[in-house]
Design a protein around this motif. Structure first.
Motif, PDB file in Angstrom:
ATOM      1  N   LYS A  24      41.587  41.281  35.731  1.00 49.04           N
ATOM      2  CA  LYS A  24      41.010  39.829  35.979  1.00 49.04           C
ATOM      3  C   LYS A  24      40.778  39.384  37.510  1.00 49.04           C
ATOM      4  N   ILE A  25      41.842  40.266  38.301  1.00 51.52           N
ATOM      5  CA  ILE A  25      42.117  39.781  39.607  1.00 51.52           C
ATOM      6  C   ILE A  25      41.412  40.851  40.902  1.00 51.52           C
ATOM      7  N   VAL A  26      41.242  41.897  40.488  1.00 58.50           N
ATOM      8  CA  VAL A  26      40.760  42.925  41.467  1.00 58.50           C
ATOM      9  C   VAL A  26      39.138  42.593  41.690  1.00 58.50           C
ATOM     10  N   PRO A  27      38.492  42.135  40.781  1.00 64.81           N
ATOM     11  CA  PRO A  27      37.005  41.960  41.133  1.00 64.81           C
ATOM     12  C   PRO A  27      37.000  40.668  41.973  1.00 64.81           C
ATOM     13  N   PHE A  28      38.192  39.849  42.232  1.00 67.77           N
ATOM     14  CA  PHE A  28      37.874  38.580  43.240  1.00 67.77           C
ATOM     15  C   PHE A  28      38.036  39.408  44.669  1.00 67.77           C
ATOM     16  N   GLU A  29      38.385  40.529  44.693  1.00 66.56           N
ATOM     17  CA  GLU A  29      38.414  41.200  46.266  1.00 66.56           C
ATOM     18  C   GLU A  29      37.271  41.137  46.976  1.00 66.56           C
ATOM     19  N   GLU A  49      44.435  29.574  37.063  1.00 65.00           N
ATOM     20  CA  GLU A  49      44.277  29.486  35.635  1.00 65.00           C
ATOM     21  C   GLU A  49      44.247  30.525  34.829  1.00 65.00           C
ATOM     22  N   LEU A  50      43.561  31.601  35.317  1.00 65.52           N
ATOM     23  CA  LEU A  50      43.745  33.358  34.516  1.00 65.52           C
ATOM     24  C   LEU A  50      44.992  33.546  34.158  1.00 65.52           C
ATOM     25  N   ALA A  51      45.978  33.317  35.145  1.00 64.28           N
ATOM     26  CA  ALA A  51      47.337  33.915  34.761  1.00 64.28           C
ATOM     27  C   ALA A  51      48.015  32.779  33.757  1.00 64.28           C
ATOM     28  N   ARG A  52      47.689  31.508  34.000  1.00 67.09           N
ATOM     29  CA  ARG A  52      48.185  30.653  33.146  1.00 67.09           C
ATOM     30  C   ARG A  52      47.723  31.138  31.757  1.00 67.09           C
ATOM     31  N   ALA A  53      46.417  31.121  31.457  1.00 66.97           N
ATOM     32  CA  ALA A  53      46.063  31.618  30.163  1.00 66.97           C
ATOM     33  C   ALA A  53      46.777  32.672  29.528  1.00 66.97           C
ATOM     34  N   LEU A  87      45.671  39.940  45.904  1.00 67.22           N
ATOM     35  CA  LEU A  87      45.568  38.682  45.374  1.00 67.22           C
ATOM     36  C   LEU A  87      46.368  38.403  44.074  1.00 67.22           C
ATOM     37  N   GLY A  88      47.104  39.578  43.435  1.00 68.60           N
ATOM     38  CA  GLY A  88      47.590  39.192  42.346  1.00 68.60           C
ATOM     39  C   GLY A  88      49.084  38.593  42.471  1.00 68.60           C
ATOM     40  N   PRO A  89      49.678  38.361  43.405  1.00 71.66           N
ATOM     41  CA  PRO A  89      50.790  37.346  43.558  1.00 71.66           C
ATOM     42  C   PRO A  89      50.277  35.998  43.832  1.00 71.66           C
ATOM     43  N   VAL A  90      49.178  35.814  44.219  1.00 68.15           N
ATOM     44  CA  VAL A  90      48.596  34.740  44.618  1.00 68.15           C
ATOM     45  C   VAL A  90      48.427  34.087  43.169  1.00 68.15           C
ATOM     46  N   ALA A  91      47.559  34.917  42.302  1.00 64.11           N
ATOM     47  CA  ALA A  91      47.328  34.269  41.003  1.00 64.11           C
ATOM     48  C   ALA A  91      48.419  33.760  40.051  1.00 64.11           C
ATOM     49  N   MET A  92      49.621  34.768  40.272  1.00 69.45           N
ATOM     50  CA  MET A  92      50.763  34.622  39.462  1.00 69.45           C
ATOM     51  C   MET A  92      51.546  33.502  40.031  1.00 69.45           C
TER      52      MET A  92
END
Length: 390
Positions: A24-29, A49-53, A87-92
């Motif tokens: 879910k997150i790597v594509p945002f790079e 919101e992806l992490a929340r889900a 970006l993983g820690p940002v998402a989480m």
């Protein structure tokens, strides 16, 4: 007894976090919203919101505030998995500076401050700032703090200039360190204040151009121009800011190490895959000793860094402050992981200095890691003083 095993449920959650980041997150790079100053707020909110889900948002927060109340060792395992992408820690919602700020506020904020300033950050609805570093010297040596707060018995008036303030642009929760001038009402000295980012008197001068781009909003130069705050804006007790800063910095150093360990693993995996397929002089480059030795050195360093982090985390989970051990970890891990990513660039050759892979970005960000939460030399100085005292 020494036990290095990871419980089955924690290992399963580690794998789930890693897969979430990959899928879910790597594509945002490659997303244009990942700017030269880091991901913008729109991109951050979409990832949050992806992490929340997935029920992976702010999992480190205390249980009573909606998190899982992770131990430091549990954080080490899961943050490493989240760091597979920067970006993983940002998402989480476990990236700096928010992660360290949430930890500090959970320890010393009163109930009203918790509800107003901490809970929205935990919930992922707003970001936070820790405004301490100054151009005149306050940073690694906060005793040089020049920003001043004057108290008239009712309100504080704050004036000063800060820089390298991470995430200042768009942040709502602000923690400001200023030196409270002598007054007949309250103890003087370095003090922490809480306020909202749109308070009159907070002026963002500019966003600095830096080599890293993994923090939302980049790093700003900020002026406090007659910033007026009420008495209830004090965080904790007046004159105690340096003690509170230490409370925040010891675990924050380790969480930096955890996240960047995951990023270095990612770089190593890319270099290994490349070494298996790229050929030179009749065989894959990984079969040449020069390349295989670099990959071996990386594997050794990653293993040693992980053990160093786990040991310091274990001590903190046993109730120790572990300042000495966290300084050792920050100093050692930041230097070793920089070497790891440098060797990965070398293995990749020409594409290692391009954006054909994420390694180039990790390498630039890793260089800055050697400075975050105290440069290596400051930590070595502290380690040396500890040895001489003992």
């Amino acid at each position: 007894m020494i036990d290095f095993s990871i419980p089955a449920d924690l290992a399963a959650e580690r794998d789930r976090v890693r897969q979430f980041v990959i899928d879910k997150i790597v594509p945002f790079e490659r997303d244009p919203r990942l700017t030269a100053h880091g991901p913008n707020d729109e991109l951050r909110q979409e990832m949050v919101e992806l992490a929340r889900a997935e029920k992976l948002l702010t999992i480190q927060a205390p249980v009573e505030l909606g998190g899982r109340g992770l131990t430091h060792v549990e954080q080490a395992v899961l943050y490493e998995a989240s760091g597979w992408s920067t970006l993983g820690p940002v998402a989480m919602n476990c990236a700096a500076p928010d992660e360290g700020n949430m930890f500090l506020l959970s320890k010393i904020a009163n109930p009203e401050q918790t509800q107003r300033f901490l809970q929205p950050v935990i919930d992922g609805h707003q970001r936070s700032v820790f405004a301490m570093t100054e151009p005149g010297g306050a940073g690694s040596d906060p005793n040089q703090l020049a920003t001043e707060a004057v108290f008239d018995g009712e309100n504080f008036t704050i004036n000063g200039r800060k820089w390298l303030i991470t995430g200042a642009d768009g942040a709502k929760t602000w923690i400001i360190m200023a030196r409270l001038a002598a007054n007949p009402h309250l103890p003087e000295g370095p003090t922490l204040f809480l306020c909202e980012g749109d308070t009159e008197g907070i002026v963002i001068d500019r966003i600095m151009n830096t080599m890293d781009r993994n923090y939302v909003g980049g790093h700003a130069v900020v002026n406090f121009e007659n910033l007026v705050l009420p008495r209830e804006s004090v965080l904790g007790e007046t004159g105690q800011a340096l003690r509170y800063a230490q409370l925040r910095l010891a675990p924050a150093r380790l969480t930096h190490c955890m996240r960047w360990l995951g990023a270095a693993e990612r770089a190593q995996s890319i270099a290994v895959d490349y070494a298996k397929t790229r050929t030179a002089f009749g065989k894959p480059i990984g079969e040449h000793q020069g390349v295989s030795f670099m990959l071996a050195d990386n594997e050794i360093a990653l293993h040693q860094c992980r053990l160093t982090i786990w040991h310091a985390c274990w001590l903190m989970d046993q109730g120790h402050k572990a300042r000495h051990e966290s300084s050792i970890a920050k100093s050692y891990v930041s230097e070793e992981l920089f070497k790891v990513t440098d060797r990965c660039v070398q293995v990749l050759g020409g594409i290692g200095i391009s954006d054909e892979t994420v390694v180039e970005m990790i390498f630039r960000d890793m260089r800055a890691f050697r400075l975050y939460d105290g440069p290596t030399e400051v930590h070595k100085y502290a380690i040396g003083r500890h040895l001489l005292r003992d």
